[in-house]
Design a protein around this motif. Sequence first.
Motif, PDB file in Angstrom:
ATOM      1  N   GLY A   1       0.484  -1.455  -0.224  1.00  0.00           N
ATOM      2  CA  GLY A   1       0.125  -0.346   0.030  1.00  0.00           C
ATOM      3  C   GLY A   1       0.726   1.293   0.063  1.00  0.00           C
ATOM      4  O   GLY A   1       1.508   1.348  -1.014  1.00  0.00           O
ATOM      5  N   ARG A   2       0.379   2.047   1.120  1.00  0.00           N
ATOM      6  CA  ARG A   2       1.263   3.480   1.138  1.00  0.00           C
ATOM      7  C   ARG A   2       2.253   3.627   2.589  1.00  0.00           C
ATOM      8  O   ARG A   2       1.777   3.044   3.332  1.00  0.00           O
ATOM      9  CB  ARG A   2       0.458   4.590   0.942  1.00  0.00           C
ATOM     10  CG  ARG A   2       0.763   5.934   0.704  1.00  0.00           C
ATOM     11  CD  ARG A   2       0.180   7.013   1.319  1.00  0.00           C
ATOM     12  NE  ARG A   2       0.275   7.763  -0.110  1.00  0.00           N
ATOM     13  CZ  ARG A   2      -0.133   9.498   0.518  1.00  0.00           C
ATOM     14  NH1 ARG A   2      -1.089   9.846   1.155  1.00  0.00           N
ATOM     15  NH2 ARG A   2       0.042  10.827  -0.342  1.00  0.00           N
ATOM     16  N   VAL A   3       3.118   3.561   2.386  1.00  0.00           N
ATOM     17  CA  VAL A   3       4.161   3.460   3.181  1.00  0.00           C
ATOM     18  C   VAL A   3       5.162   5.080   3.329  1.00  0.00           C
ATOM     19  O   VAL A   3       5.468   5.824   3.039  1.00  0.00           O
ATOM     20  CB  VAL A   3       4.957   2.186   3.660  1.00  0.00           C
ATOM     21  CG1 VAL A   3       6.588   2.176   4.336  1.00  0.00           C
ATOM     22  CG2 VAL A   3       4.404   1.448   2.977  1.00  0.00           C
ATOM     23  N   LEU A   4       4.911   5.551   4.781  1.00  0.00           N
ATOM     24  CA  LEU A   4       5.666   6.419   5.435  1.00  0.00           C
ATOM     25  C   LEU A   4       6.876   6.020   5.658  1.00  0.00           C
ATOM     26  O   LEU A   4       6.658   5.531   7.360  1.00  0.00           O
ATOM     27  CB  LEU A   4       4.761   8.091   6.312  1.00  0.00           C
ATOM     28  CG  LEU A   4       5.569   8.817   6.763  1.00  0.00           C
ATOM     29  CD1 LEU A   4       5.492   9.496   6.116  1.00  0.00           C
ATOM     30  CD2 LEU A   4       4.227   9.351   8.429  1.00  0.00           C
ATOM     31  N   ASP A   5       8.457   6.903   5.391  1.00  0.00           N
ATOM     32  CA  ASP A   5       9.054   6.796   6.235  1.00  0.00           C
ATOM     33  C   ASP A   5       9.911   8.040   6.957  1.00  0.00           C
ATOM     34  O   ASP A   5       9.954   8.792   6.662  1.00  0.00           O
ATOM     35  CB  ASP A   5      10.949   6.377   5.430  1.00  0.00           C
ATOM     36  CG  ASP A   5      11.614   6.224   6.280  1.00  0.00           C
ATOM     37  OD1 ASP A   5      12.069   6.511   7.060  1.00  0.00           O
ATOM     38  OD2 ASP A   5      13.378   6.417   5.672  1.00  0.00           O
ATOM     39  N   MET A   6       9.192   7.594   8.448  1.00  0.00           N
ATOM     40  CA  MET A   6       9.547   9.522   8.994  1.00  0.00           C
ATOM     41  C   MET A   6      11.058   9.565   9.732  1.00  0.00           C
ATOM     42  O   MET A   6      11.518   8.225  10.281  1.00  0.00           O
ATOM     43  CB  MET A   6       8.379   9.456  10.401  1.00  0.00           C
ATOM     44  CG  MET A   6       8.795  10.370  11.061  1.00  0.00           C
ATOM     45  SD  MET A   6       7.854  11.710  11.016  1.00  0.00           S
ATOM     46  CE  MET A   6       6.301  11.155  10.371  1.00  0.00           C
ATOM     47  N   TRP A   7      11.399  10.658   9.656  1.00  0.00           N
ATOM     48  CA  TRP A   7      12.747  11.094  10.168  1.00  0.00           C
ATOM     49  C   TRP A   7      13.358   9.853   9.325  1.00  0.00           C
ATOM     50  O   TRP A   7      14.456   9.022   9.720  1.00  0.00           O
ATOM     51  CB  TRP A   7      12.843  10.931  11.789  1.00  0.00           C
ATOM     52  CG  TRP A   7      12.011  11.512  12.412  1.00  0.00           C
ATOM     53  CD1 TRP A   7      11.654  13.288  11.747  1.00  0.00           C
ATOM     54  CD2 TRP A   7      11.428  11.425  13.371  1.00  0.00           C
ATOM     55  NE1 TRP A   7      10.726  13.966  12.503  1.00  0.00           N
ATOM     56  CE2 TRP A   7      10.409  12.654  13.653  1.00  0.00           C
ATOM     57  CE3 TRP A   7      11.268  10.361  13.852  1.00  0.00           C
ATOM     58  CZ2 TRP A   7       9.387  12.886  15.015  1.00  0.00           C
ATOM     59  CZ3 TRP A   7       9.943  10.596  15.486  1.00  0.00           C
ATOM     60  CH2 TRP A   7       9.570  12.041  15.366  1.00  0.00           C
ATOM     61  N   THR A   8      13.231  10.098   7.918  1.00  0.00           N
ATOM     62  CA  THR A   8      14.960   9.202   6.669  1.00  0.00           C
ATOM     63  C   THR A   8      15.668   9.992   7.382  1.00  0.00           C
ATOM     64  O   THR A   8      16.406   8.516   6.797  1.00  0.00           O
ATOM     65  CB  THR A   8      13.656   9.569   5.512  1.00  0.00           C
ATOM     66  OG1 THR A   8      14.355   8.341   4.713  1.00  0.00           O
ATOM     67  CG2 THR A   8      14.291  10.220   5.237  1.00  0.00           C
ATOM     68  N   TRP A   9      16.024  10.932   7.678  1.00  0.00           N
ATOM     69  CA  TRP A   9      17.725  10.974   7.699  1.00  0.00           C
ATOM     70  C   TRP A   9      18.512  10.898   6.314  1.00  0.00           C
ATOM     71  O   TRP A   9      18.128  12.391   5.649  1.00  0.00           O
ATOM     72  CB  TRP A   9      18.424   9.958   8.517  1.00  0.00           C
ATOM     73  CG  TRP A   9      19.542  10.511   8.892  1.00  0.00           C
ATOM     74  CD1 TRP A   9      21.028  10.172   9.080  1.00  0.00           C
ATOM     75  CD2 TRP A   9      20.142  11.583  10.057  1.00  0.00           C
ATOM     76  NE1 TRP A   9      21.975  10.994   9.941  1.00  0.00           N
ATOM     77  CE2 TRP A   9      21.495  11.672  10.446  1.00  0.00           C
ATOM     78  CE3 TRP A   9      19.167  12.795  10.949  1.00  0.00           C
ATOM     79  CZ2 TRP A   9      21.708  12.437  11.207  1.00  0.00           C
ATOM     80  CZ3 TRP A   9      19.949  13.106  12.014  1.00  0.00           C
ATOM     81  CH2 TRP A   9      20.473  13.228  12.055  1.00  0.00           C
ATOM     82  N   TRP A  10      18.826   9.678   5.319  1.00  0.00           N
ATOM     83  CA  TRP A  10      20.101   9.805   4.482  1.00  0.00           C
ATOM     84  C   TRP A  10      19.367   8.973   3.411  1.00  0.00           C
ATOM     85  O   TRP A  10      18.836   8.043   2.393  1.00  0.00           O
ATOM     86  CB  TRP A  10      21.064   9.710   4.644  1.00  0.00           C
ATOM     87  CG  TRP A  10      21.994  10.634   5.322  1.00  0.00           C
ATOM     88  CD1 TRP A  10      22.549  10.697   6.489  1.00  0.00           C
ATOM     89  CD2 TRP A  10      21.791  12.093   5.361  1.00  0.00           C
ATOM     90  NE1 TRP A  10      23.147  11.892   7.113  1.00  0.00           N
ATOM     91  CE2 TRP A  10      23.129  12.745   6.510  1.00  0.00           C
ATOM     92  CE3 TRP A  10      21.910  12.850   4.094  1.00  0.00           C
ATOM     93  CZ2 TRP A  10      23.384  13.993   5.887  1.00  0.00           C
ATOM     94  CZ3 TRP A  10      22.430  14.385   4.651  1.00  0.00           C
ATOM     95  CH2 TRP A  10      22.556  14.519   5.356  1.00  0.00           C
ATOM     96  N   GLY A  11      17.979   8.104   3.596  1.00  0.00           N
ATOM     97  CA  GLY A  11      16.949   7.575   3.147  1.00  0.00           C
ATOM     98  C   GLY A  11      17.176   6.214   3.238  1.00  0.00           C
ATOM     99  O   GLY A  11      16.879   5.204   2.651  1.00  0.00           O
TER     100      GLY A  11
END
Length: 228
Positions: A64-74
Amino acid sequence: MQELFKKYDINLSEKETLKFSEFLKYFTEINSQVNLSAIRDEEGIIEKHFIDSIYLEKFAKISGRVLDMWTWWGFPGIPLKIVNEDVEFVLVDSIWKKVKIVNDFIAKLDLKNIKAIQTRAEELWHDKNYRESFDFVVSRATAYMPVLLEYVIPLLKVGGTLIAYKLDNNVEFEEWKKALELLGAQIEKIEHYEIWDNKRSFVFIKKVKPTAKTYPRDVWVPLKNPLV
């Protein structure tokens, strides 16, 4: 690179292996100029960033739809995208410099249906394009868990899951009870694993009911006054 992935019983397709090789090249180049990470050797980058990011695949399949919170450098967003081509990813960080570099990585790797945006976690809730719209949230951030919960649970759909990458010694369940109750979530499971002799955990938090619109609270309030 393939030998390191095989060490952790991870099998990549030829296309995925090529993407990780390209990512390693770009990350190493930028890291020599900007100091993205204290980890400089290629083996360390592969194990501590790439493999740690996608080790999640052994315990869950995101969709589905995914959020990466505070991804920093990916991380973990970009590695997870490489092995989940059909999943939509939104990577969030509040610092423009980081977001720009992450979007440069995305463009160089020719990844589709993924973007990094600059915003504060509290502000994301007020955007109707993101509020209660995610099936999964992932985060390798070291934030205090009640703070992380307040920022991300409101962004999940009911039935959605937060997956937090944590060190084993950071798992303090008693301190989470109030935040989980107020935000409409519960611990689903915890999976333990080891990378480079570091004991780590995936903490799965399921959203079981809608979150009150009073959360997350205003900027800085969750940090100054956590839900404990």
